[in-house]
Design an enzyme around this catalytic site. Sequence first.
Site, PDB file in Angstrom:
ATOM      1  N   ARG A  52     -10.206   1.850   6.120  1.00 38.99           N
ATOM      2  CA  ARG A  52      -9.617   1.119   4.995  1.00 38.99           C
ATOM      3  C   ARG A  52     -10.558   1.116   3.779  1.00 38.99           C
ATOM      4  O   ARG A  52     -10.116   0.961   2.652  1.00 38.99           O
ATOM      5  CB  ARG A  52      -9.341  -0.344   5.389  1.00 38.99           C
ATOM      6  CG  ARG A  52      -8.210  -0.516   6.406  1.00 38.99           C
ATOM      7  CD  ARG A  52      -7.833  -1.989   6.462  1.00 38.99           C
ATOM      8  NE  ARG A  52      -7.054  -2.343   7.642  1.00 38.99           N
ATOM      9  CZ  ARG A  52      -5.736  -2.241   7.745  1.00 38.99           C
ATOM     10  NH1 ARG A  52      -5.046  -1.759   6.745  1.00 38.99           N
ATOM     11  NH2 ARG A  52      -5.121  -2.620   8.845  1.00 38.99           N
ATOM     12  N   ASP A  67      -5.182   2.297   7.068  1.00 35.40           N
ATOM     13  CA  ASP A  67      -6.044   2.433   8.249  1.00 35.40           C
ATOM     14  C   ASP A  67      -5.524   3.438   9.267  1.00 35.40           C
ATOM     15  O   ASP A  67      -4.346   3.811   9.254  1.00 35.40           O
ATOM     16  CB  ASP A  67      -6.161   1.088   8.960  1.00 35.40           C
ATOM     17  CG  ASP A  67      -4.883   0.727   9.721  1.00 35.40           C
ATOM     18  OD1 ASP A  67      -3.796   0.808   9.106  1.00 35.40           O
ATOM     19  OD2 ASP A  67      -4.958   0.409  10.911  1.00 35.40           O
ATOM     20  N   ASP A 114       7.219   3.645   3.292  1.00 33.26           N
ATOM     21  CA  ASP A 114       7.485   4.739   4.219  1.00 33.26           C
ATOM     22  C   ASP A 114       8.989   4.728   4.525  1.00 33.26           C
ATOM     23  O   ASP A 114       9.779   5.263   3.746  1.00 33.26           O
ATOM     24  CB  ASP A 114       6.616   4.499   5.463  1.00 33.26           C
ATOM     25  CG  ASP A 114       6.570   5.663   6.415  1.00 33.26           C
ATOM     26  OD1 ASP A 114       6.634   6.808   5.952  1.00 33.26           O
ATOM     27  OD2 ASP A 114       6.471   5.434   7.633  1.00 33.26           O
ATOM     28  N   VAL A 170      -1.642   9.094   6.031  1.00 31.61           N
ATOM     29  CA  VAL A 170      -2.815   8.985   5.170  1.00 31.61           C
ATOM     30  C   VAL A 170      -3.668   7.762   5.514  1.00 31.61           C
ATOM     31  O   VAL A 170      -3.171   6.781   6.075  1.00 31.61           O
ATOM     32  CB  VAL A 170      -2.410   8.936   3.675  1.00 31.61           C
ATOM     33  CG1 VAL A 170      -1.838  10.270   3.235  1.00 31.61           C
ATOM     34  CG2 VAL A 170      -1.423   7.811   3.400  1.00 31.61           C
ATOM     35  N   LYS A 229       6.265   7.548   0.119  1.00 34.91           N
ATOM     36  CA  LYS A 229       6.618   8.734   0.902  1.00 34.91           C
ATOM     37  C   LYS A 229       8.139   8.803   0.985  1.00 34.91           C
ATOM     38  O   LYS A 229       8.740   8.413   1.988  1.00 34.91           O
ATOM     39  CB  LYS A 229       6.062   8.585   2.326  1.00 34.91           C
ATOM     40  CG  LYS A 229       4.719   9.259   2.554  1.00 34.91           C
ATOM     41  CD  LYS A 229       4.468   9.466   4.037  1.00 34.91           C
ATOM     42  CE  LYS A 229       3.621   8.377   4.623  1.00 34.91           C
ATOM     43  NZ  LYS A 229       3.231   8.599   6.029  1.00 34.91           N
ATOM     44  N   ASP A 263       0.826  -1.213   0.000  1.00 37.35           N
ATOM     45  CA  ASP A 263       0.000   0.000   0.000  1.00 37.35           C
ATOM     46  C   ASP A 263       0.859   1.262   0.000  1.00 37.35           C
ATOM     47  O   ASP A 263       0.608   2.204  -0.738  1.00 37.35           O
ATOM     48  CB  ASP A 263      -0.981   0.010   1.186  1.00 37.35           C
ATOM     49  CG  ASP A 263      -0.316  -0.267   2.532  1.00 37.35           C
ATOM     50  OD1 ASP A 263       0.929  -0.429   2.579  1.00 37.35           O
ATOM     51  OD2 ASP A 263      -1.030  -0.319   3.548  1.00 37.35           O
TER      52      ASP A 263
HETATM   53  P1  5GP Z   1       7.777   0.980   6.241  1.00 40.37           P
HETATM   54  O1  5GP Z   1       8.308  -0.355   6.639  1.00 40.37           O
HETATM   55  O2  5GP Z   1       8.040   1.346   4.813  1.00 40.37           O
HETATM   56  O3  5GP Z   1       8.217   2.063   7.198  1.00 40.37           O
HETATM   57  O4  5GP Z   1       6.248   0.944   6.514  1.00 40.37           O
HETATM   58  C1  5GP Z   1       5.300   0.500   5.655  1.00 40.37           C
HETATM   59  C2  5GP Z   1       4.029   0.289   6.435  1.00 40.37           C
HETATM   60  O5  5GP Z   1       3.799   1.351   7.400  1.00 40.37           O
HETATM   61  C3  5GP Z   1       2.843   0.340   5.504  1.00 40.37           C
HETATM   62  O6  5GP Z   1       2.559  -0.922   4.975  1.00 40.37           O
HETATM   63  C4  5GP Z   1       1.753   0.859   6.405  1.00 40.37           C
HETATM   64  O7  5GP Z   1       1.158  -0.209   7.089  1.00 40.37           O
HETATM   65  C5  5GP Z   1       2.452   1.736   7.424  1.00 40.37           C
HETATM   66  N1  5GP Z   1       2.361   3.174   7.054  1.00 40.37           N
HETATM   67  C6  5GP Z   1       3.355   3.980   6.679  1.00 40.37           C
HETATM   68  N2  5GP Z   1       2.912   5.224   6.402  1.00 40.37           N
HETATM   69  C7  5GP Z   1       1.570   5.191   6.613  1.00 40.37           C
HETATM   70  C8  5GP Z   1       0.520   6.175   6.475  1.00 40.37           C
HETATM   71  O8  5GP Z   1       0.704   7.340   6.118  1.00 40.37           O
HETATM   72  N3  5GP Z   1      -0.738   5.747   6.793  1.00 40.37           N
HETATM   73  C9  5GP Z   1      -1.022   4.488   7.201  1.00 40.37           C
HETATM   74  N4  5GP Z   1      -2.287   4.193   7.464  1.00 40.37           N
HETATM   75  N5  5GP Z   1      -0.057   3.535   7.332  1.00 40.37           N
HETATM   76  C10 5GP Z   1       1.223   3.887   7.025  1.00 40.37           C
END
Ligand code: 5GP
Length: 183
Positions: A169, A163, A107, A157, A135, A104
Amino acid sequence: MEVFMHQDVKKILVSAEAIEQRCRELGKQISDDYRKDGEVPVLVALLNGSVPFLAKLITYIDLDIEYDFMDVKSYEGTESIGDVRILKDLDRSIKGASILLVEDIVDTGRTLHEVSKLLLNKGAGKVKIVSLLDKPSRRVIAIQPDYTGFVIPNEFVIGFGLDFNEKYRNLPYVGVLKDECYL
Ligand code: 5GP
């Protein structure tokens, strides 16, 4: 009790129409690329957030794909590049398979980095990534999706799979919550 989820949204960042259009474009690009390489990917979608994106995207992929799900959880409270815990593993062998990971949002990049490693360790021949949102300003690990829907600013977001406390969702768009919803 009636719940009007739309009234909790401060602004819409990506409209339902824009998501539809971008999924069509991504589906075509993915179909063209894999066809050119003579490969058919197995899509691996990360639960729960990528479900609406997967559901829409696959209708625009013109290949005999299969898909499966994984659920992983990052170790919490650590800034280190930790492993992820597998809550639900794949139901099939992926030895030699060409995997397209469906996410989705990217980050920090930790989740996709760890899951990609894990899939290669399981014998995947190749792992590519498609993410609805990116992002880049939050990135901790240098990982870049092969296919990105939308690059968004550093805001939390919700919607279209994403969520806040397991809610929102099912919004048909990606948006930002009103401040009072976090209280
Ligand atoms: P990463 O491992 O890249 O830091 O995190 C990815 C996960 O963090 C995504 O699959 C999601 O579950 C959560 N996440 C990161 N940014 C957001 C955001 O802006 N909104 C939501 N709802 N979840 C996020």
